[in-house]
Design an enzyme around this catalytic site. Structure first.
Site, PDB file in Angstrom:
ATOM      1  CE  LYS A 158      -4.352  -1.747   1.872  1.00 33.21           C
ATOM      2  NZ  LYS A 158      -5.329  -1.717   2.985  1.00 33.21           N
TER       3      LYS A 158
ATOM      4  NE  ARG B 157      -7.723  -8.304   1.727  1.00 29.73           N
ATOM      5  CZ  ARG B 157      -7.475  -7.547   0.653  1.00 29.73           C
ATOM      6  NH1 ARG B 157      -6.498  -6.634   0.692  1.00 29.73           N
ATOM      7  NH2 ARG B 157      -8.180  -7.689  -0.450  1.00 29.73           N
TER       8      ARG B 157
END
Length: 285
Positions: free
Chosen positions: A232, A266
């Protein structure tokens, strides 16, 4: 660390349609995107053959859960109709369950209709980025289906969340907003709730780092904690690199998250994350 664990007694198992997942050791959730526009290009799967190939590789590498999504939630992502999301997700769930019947699938959706159809097709967990705010039928659906529910913190929608980053105290407000929904879910009889503080969702890069620094404060809610920081912006934008170069940064942040109580990671990169957990567990247990 042990004294904290005794003080905050988190739920240690998840009932996934009769398959019991232990959280005694942190779990790896592998990301399967059946979307044409997910933020990390290498994670996009365009056919059922690609889905099955990636699934096989992730299971071989040690994925405990497969998180399947048909709606890209990256900032500014295009709207996808419910019909289109169903057309992407349901055939993938069915194909995975036919080929790998022991697999535990989480479906990444904020729509109750998609959630219910996915569970009927063989999925075991609902992962709702909106925490029930984008479909008022979601909580009732999860309660009726009696499946584990990943409750994520977000404000607005993927199209508007970048403008909703004003907090007086980021972590306290995240906890308060999650706690209110936890109380609602428990009141409806939902037994397995997993918290996701929502890195990158209605949070700036700096706020993501504050959330990581104070992640252990979420332990007060005494629920399993999922962390999703894989490739991210808090990694690649801060380091000034491309997403394709963000594996090392992702591992560094995931290691920090493990030290602060993360139960599920995740990720796009299952093998490397599994190795990270093995080494972390060896040192800390």
């Amino acid at each position: 660390m042990e004294s904290k664990d005794k003080f905050f007694r988190k739920k240690s198992t998840l009932n996934c349609r009769g398959k019991i997942l232990s959280l005694d050791t942190p779990l790896v959730m592998g990301i399967l995107n059946v979307t044409p526009d997910s933020f990390f290009a290498d994670s996009r799967l365009r056919s059922l053959d690609e889905v099955l190939h990636r699934t096989e590789a992730m299971l071989r590498d040690g994925a405990d859960i497969l998180d399947l999504g048909g709606y890209s939630s990256r900032p500014g992502a295009a709207e996808v109709t419910a019909a289109e999301e169903l057309d992407r997700v349901i055939p993938a769930v069915e194909a995975i369950m036919q080929r790998f019947p022991e697999a535990i699938i989480s479906v990444d959706t904020f729509r109750a209709k998609v959630a219910e159809a996915s569970i009927q097709a063989g999925a075991s967990i609902i992962n709702d980025i909106s925490g029930g705010t984008l479909d008022e039928a979601m909580f009732e659906t999860v309660a009726r289906l009696q499946v584990p529910y990943i409750l994520m913190h977000m404000r607005g929608t993927p199209q508007t969340m970048n403008s909703l980053t004003d907090y007086d105290d980021l972590v306290l407000e995240v906890i308060d907003e999650l706690q209110a929904k936890v109380a609602q879910l428990k009141g409806m009889g939902v037994n397995d709730i997993i918290l996701d503080p929502g890195f990158g969702f209605a949070k700036t890069v700096d706020q993501n780092f504050e959330l990581m620094r104070r992640l252990e404060e979420l332990r007060i809610l005494e629920l399993p904690l999922l962390v999703g920081v894989s490739r991210k912006s808090m990694t690649y934008k801060y380091l000034g690199i491309d997403q394709s170069e963000a594996l090392a940064g992702t591992i560094a942040l995931n290691t920090i998250a493990l030290g602060k109580g993360a139960d599920i990671l995740r990720v796009h990169d299952v093998k490397e994350t599994k190795q990270t957990i093995q080494l972390f567990t060896k040192v800390t247990h």
